[in-house]
Design an enzyme around this catalytic site. Structure first.
Site, short mmCIF file in Angstrom:
data_model
loop_
_atom_site.label_atom_id
_atom_site.label_comp_id
_atom_site.label_asym_id
_atom_site.label_seq_id
_atom_site.Cartn_x
_atom_site.Cartn_y
_atom_site.Cartn_z
N HIS A 37 0.84 -1.22 0.00
CA HIS A 37 0.00 0.00 0.00
C HIS A 37 0.86 1.26 0.00
O HIS A 37 0.43 2.30 0.46
CB HIS A 37 -0.94 0.05 1.22
N SER B 130 15.14 21.18 -16.26
CA SER B 130 13.95 21.99 -16.49
C SER B 130 14.39 23.30 -17.12
O SER B 130 15.45 23.82 -16.80
CB SER B 130 13.25 22.25 -15.16
N LYS C 289 16.39 21.44 -10.98
CA LYS C 289 15.74 20.16 -11.26
C LYS C 289 16.58 19.19 -12.08
O LYS C 289 17.33 19.56 -12.97
CB LYS C 289 14.41 20.40 -12.00
N GLU D 294 10.04 8.19 -16.93
CA GLU D 294 8.66 8.69 -17.11
C GLU D 294 8.14 8.39 -18.51
O GLU D 294 6.99 8.01 -18.69
CB GLU D 294 8.62 10.21 -16.88
#
Ligand code: ARG
Length: 465
Positions: free
Chosen positions: A156, A277, A283, A290
């Site tokens: 979970h 970024s 970043k 992804e």
């Protein structure tokens, strides 16, 4: 400009129809396979006495010249000739004259296109299996390096029990092992020759399909000519196998994205596999992971697309079936692209083992072990669970961890607690206590790695699939 099939027509095709119905924009990817199939076919026509030896020689050398042009990037693919089959045939006729028109004797584009796709996919599947083996090996190398790296295992997405990072990684080696087995199994249904089925019913020429199969290295022939030209199951199986592989890659991607975040900070992916970024200078984004996660969607879409194309098609060939190709090519490229990047990305991944261990220290993931401790002392597990539940509540209330409690506090919850409880709660102890086949104890994970190494070697040498 007349078409190869133009005899029955009195008018040129509408330009938009030409564009709409042509497939050369994508099926040029099978040029090599189309020529390979034609070379075997013409050789058979000669062997069976259907063509003269001199004709076979002319056609063969013409096809080889075209193959050179394709390989050198000099071949001009044109929608005037609709698809790869007619592009090559028209080029052959241009190259050697009308005798080139004899190549199509005893053959139809229906059995030809099916043959091309079997040849194409067979080759791609072998390459994909190789890439999967490479990925397995890189994951396995990381597992070997991380046999002492303890991290929280999750259910979970809540910390559940401490595990070895190596154990977590080896779960993916097992998934990719099943993926390889599935590819090897469906390979058997790809390695079958359709050629000789003609348009749908066979051919009137005395051809030898077994000879063609032997030339092209196919293990079997389609038993039924109608099935031979209509079957696209082998592509659906591939798309389904590819979907499972992408699903596995996507789950691993998701974990990498989580682990890379400042919230977890468990791993660092190499700069070479991340991007920045354009506005936030701090970043470093896990874009490859992804994008693999994102591209899983298009592979599922390709599977759904082809299942839907075929679901209501009467036998045998229908033009709808031309829609089988783009999804197949796209899936091959998407899957290979992901696998090619994943292996080096995993290899260059840095593991923050101190952060992982700290996460284990700061939580209650050793709670099961105290319940097991009491159960070992004779308390029914269900009652032990209840006691530990209260103990955890007490800790949460006081902002303490299980290892912070005094023995008196422990004994106030159960007289069965003794001084050895502190040993039982150490993360190494908790991990190594799971000394069961397939469990996370260090020696079990080492054994699992050894078994996987043998399995991968055997799988690499399995050329008979
Ligand atoms: N380009 C066609 C396809 O991909 C080849 C087969 C054409 N056969 C036909 N009967 N029109 O399906």
């Amino acid at each position: 400009m007349s078409k190869l099939w133009g005899g029955r027509f009195t008018k040129e095709t509408n330009q938009l129809v030409d564009e709409y119905t042509s497939s050369i924009q994508f099926d040029y990817l099978m040029a090599e396979e189309d020529i390979e199939g034609s070379l075997a076919h013409v050789s058979m026509l000669g062997k069976c006495g259907i063509l003269e030896a001199s004709e076979v020689e002319l056609i063969t050398s013409g096809l080889k010249k075209i193959r050179d042009k394709v390989r050198n990037g000099e071949f001009q693919f044109s929608i005037r000739h609709e698809d790869i089959h007619m592009n090559i045939e028209a080029a052959l006729i241009e190259e050697i004259g009308p005798v080139g028109g004899k190549l199509h004797t005893g053959r139809s584009r229906n059995d030809q296109v099916a043959t091309d796709m079997h040849l194409y996919l067979r080759k791609q599947v072998v390459e994909i299996i190789k890439l999967l083996h490479q990925l397995q090996e890189e994951i396995l190398n990381q597992a070997k390096k991380n046999l002492d790296t303890i991290m929280p295992g999750y259910t979970h997405l809540q910390r559940a029990q401490p595990i070895l990072f190596a154990h977590h990684l080896m779960a993916y080696v097992a998934m990719f092992d099943r993926d390889i087995q599935r590819l090897q199994d469906s390979y058997k249904r790809t390695n079958i020759l359709p050629l000789g089925a003609g348009a749908l019913a066979g051919t009137t020429f005395p051809i030898d399909r077994h000879y063609v199969a032997e030339q092209l290295g196919f293990a079997r022939l389609y038993e039924n000519s109608m099935d031979a030209v209509s079957d696209r199951d082998f592509i659906i199986e591939f798309l389904s196998n590819a979907s499972l592989i992408m699903m596995h890659l996507s789950r691993l991607s998701e974990e990498l994205v989580l682990w890379m975040s400042s919230e977890f900070c468990f791993v660092e992916l190499d700069d070479a596999f991340c991007t920045g970024s354009s506005i936030m200078p701090q970043k470093k984004n896990p874009d490859v992971a992804e994008l693999v996660r994102g591209k899983t969607g298009r592979v599922y879409g390709n599977l759904m697309g082809l299942l839907t194309v075929l679901k209501a098609l009467p036998l045998a060939y229908n033009k709808d079936m031309q829609e089988d190709k783009e999804g197949m090519f796209d899936t091959v490229a998407t899957l290979k692209g992901a696998l090619q990047l994943f292996a080096p990305m995993i290899a260059s991944m840095k593991v923050n083992d101190e952060t992982m261990r700290q996460a284990v220290r700061n939580d209650f993931s050793n709670a099961t072990d105290i319940a097991d401790y009491l159960a070992n002392k004779g308390l029914p597990f269900r009652s032990a669970h209840e006691v530990i539940g209260k103990l955890v509540l007490y800790c949460v209330d006081k902002n303490l961890l299980l290892l912070d409690l005094s023995i008196e506090e422990y004994q106030s919850f159960s007289p069965l607690f003794e001084g050895d409880i502190y040993q039982v709660l150490q993360p190494e102890q908790v991990v190594n206590a799971r000394n069961v086949y397939g469990g996370t104890a260090r020696n079990q994970v080492e054994a699992a790695i050894a078994r996987a190494e043998i399995e991968i070697e055997a799988s690499k040498n399995n050329i008979a699939f």
